[in-house]
Design a protein around this motif. Structure first.
Motif, mmCIF file in Angstrom:
data_model
loop_
_atom_site.group_PDB
_atom_site.id
_atom_site.type_symbol
_atom_site.label_atom_id
_atom_site.label_comp_id
_atom_site.label_asym_id
_atom_site.label_seq_id
_atom_site.Cartn_x
_atom_site.Cartn_y
_atom_site.Cartn_z
ATOM 1 N N ILE A 136 -7.260 11.467 0.094
ATOM 2 C CA ILE A 136 -5.907 11.878 0.452
ATOM 3 C C ILE A 136 -6.027 13.107 1.344
ATOM 4 O O ILE A 136 -6.612 14.115 0.958
ATOM 5 C CB ILE A 136 -5.073 12.179 -0.798
ATOM 6 C CG1 ILE A 136 -4.936 10.911 -1.659
ATOM 7 C CG2 ILE A 136 -3.698 12.709 -0.404
ATOM 8 C CD1 ILE A 136 -4.259 11.143 -2.991
ATOM 9 N N ALA A 144 0.089 4.390 -2.337
ATOM 10 C CA ALA A 144 -0.256 5.678 -1.735
ATOM 11 C C ALA A 144 0.677 6.780 -2.236
ATOM 12 O O ALA A 144 0.237 7.912 -2.501
ATOM 13 C CB ALA A 144 -0.190 5.577 -0.219
ATOM 14 N N SER A 169 -0.770 9.976 -4.423
ATOM 15 C CA SER A 169 -0.586 11.341 -3.932
ATOM 16 C C SER A 169 0.509 12.103 -4.677
ATOM 17 O O SER A 169 0.702 13.295 -4.428
ATOM 18 C CB SER A 169 -0.253 11.314 -2.437
ATOM 19 O OG SER A 169 0.965 10.602 -2.212
ATOM 20 N N GLN A 224 -11.200 6.396 -2.403
ATOM 21 C CA GLN A 224 -9.930 6.861 -1.849
ATOM 22 C C GLN A 224 -9.998 8.343 -1.472
ATOM 23 O O GLN A 224 -10.582 9.159 -2.182
ATOM 24 C CB GLN A 224 -8.822 6.652 -2.888
ATOM 25 C CG GLN A 224 -7.490 7.300 -2.533
ATOM 26 C CD GLN A 224 -6.456 7.109 -3.618
ATOM 27 O OE1 GLN A 224 -5.851 6.061 -3.716
ATOM 28 N NE2 GLN A 224 -6.253 8.126 -4.456
ATOM 29 N N VAL A 269 -3.606 8.472 3.581
ATOM 30 C CA VAL A 269 -4.384 7.957 2.450
ATOM 31 C C VAL A 269 -5.347 6.901 2.976
ATOM 32 O O VAL A 269 -4.927 5.910 3.570
ATOM 33 C CB VAL A 269 -3.470 7.369 1.358
ATOM 34 C CG1 VAL A 269 -4.305 6.873 0.184
ATOM 35 C CG2 VAL A 269 -2.470 8.413 0.878
ATOM 36 N N THR A 306 0.808 -1.219 0.000
ATOM 37 C CA THR A 306 0.000 0.000 0.000
ATOM 38 C C THR A 306 0.842 1.270 0.000
ATOM 39 O O THR A 306 0.441 2.293 -0.574
ATOM 40 C CB THR A 306 -0.950 -0.003 1.210
ATOM 41 O OG1 THR A 306 -1.724 -1.206 1.180
ATOM 42 C CG2 THR A 306 -1.893 1.179 1.163
ATOM 43 N N CYS A 365 -6.851 3.326 -0.057
ATOM 44 C CA CYS A 365 -5.899 3.550 -1.145
ATOM 45 C C CYS A 365 -6.249 2.746 -2.398
ATOM 46 O O CYS A 365 -6.525 1.546 -2.323
ATOM 47 C CB CYS A 365 -4.494 3.172 -0.671
ATOM 48 S SG CYS A 365 -3.212 3.512 -1.870
ATOM 49 N N SER A 366 -6.251 3.417 -3.535
ATOM 50 C CA SER A 366 -6.453 2.870 -4.884
ATOM 51 C C SER A 366 -7.898 2.520 -5.207
ATOM 52 O O SER A 366 -8.200 2.132 -6.344
ATOM 53 C CB SER A 366 -5.564 1.629 -5.128
ATOM 54 O OG SER A 366 -6.140 0.439 -4.593
#
Length: 253
Positions: A214, A134, A138, A212, A204, A130, A207-208
């Motif tokens: 941020i 991440a 970002s 998601q 994050v 991850t 994530c993905s």
């Protein structure tokens, strides 16, 4: 003792087990090898955080949920080991599907020991951890020339009976897995160690995945519980990255 799953075929010996990394969440971040093996599997024992899009790649397989979630009721590791061994004794190809990469906070050591003790052949297929997803999402590299040349992955989550982690890695960029409420304590320790309250932090969530998020904040804001305030009404795994490599570039402003 009856098997957890019906036999599909008779064989002279146990089947093969693959400890497979599912990646950070999105099905298209699986490795090609991982996706191919999922399409061949007889049984898939999967983590709680493995989503439906990934599980759709093994629609022919018998699915067994063996997820462990911090702070929630979950299956003991010994029971997961027993199910994995028994499934391999009854089926040709068994996949233990783990979020991220099996060899990073994936309890792979316990499961490999159980398979070795039972004489069951296995292999490990890595996944995208991850932290890398991440950083990509970002657009914040974990290392940066002249700013950060060392990275540490860590978690404050301990197993039953294990002592609490009281020290933090000493490096330029810290990446805390399962970093929800525990990240507040991390921030407090960093501030107590003399780190700047303005040090940038990037969190994050999910994530993905389509949901998601941020979140950007400072080390001081993290210590004050700002991350938990920002997450009110949301749920999902959180990864927290702290260090000057997380500083927003002028073109990102």
């Amino acid at each position: 003792m009856p098997g957890i799953l019906p036999k599909t075929s008779a064989r002279p010996g146990p089947g093969r087990v693959v400890l497979l990394g599912a990646g950070p969440g999105s099905a298209d971040l699986l490795t090609v090898r991982g996706a191919r093996l999922l399409g061949l599997a007889d049984v898939v024992l999967h983590d709680a955080l493995v989503g439906p899009d990934v599980l759709a790649l093994c629609a022919q397989a018998r699915l067994v949920a063996v997820g462990k979630r911090a702070g929630q009721a979950s299956m003991p590791q010994d029971e997961i080991n027993a199910k994995l061994v028994l499934a391999a004794q009854e089926h040709a190809l068994v996949i233990r599907l783990k979020g991220g990469d099996p060899m990073l906070f994936g309890r792979a050591d316990e499961e490999m020991q159980a398979l070795e003790a039972a004489g069951i052949p296995y292999e490990v297929v890595p996944g995208v951890t991850t932290a890398f997803a991440a950083a990509a999402a970002s657009r914040q590299p974990l290392t940066k020339r002249g700013v950060a040349r060392s990275v540490a992955f860590f978690t404050s989550t301990n197993g039953d009976g294990q002592p609490e982690q009281t020290s933090l890695p000493s490096c330029d960029t810290l990446v805390q897995y399962m970093g929800g409420r525990e990240a507040i304590q991390t921030a407090e320790r960093l501030l107590a160690a003399g780190k700047s309250p303005e040090m940038p932090v990037l969190a994050v969530e999910n994530c993905s995945l389509p949901q998601q998020r941020i979140l950007r904040l400072s080390l001081a804001e993290l210590a004050q519980g700002r991350l938990e305030q920002l997450r009110q009404g949301h749920s999902g795994p959180v990864l927290v990255m702290a260090g000057w490599a997380m500083q927003v570039r002028p073109s990102q402003s």
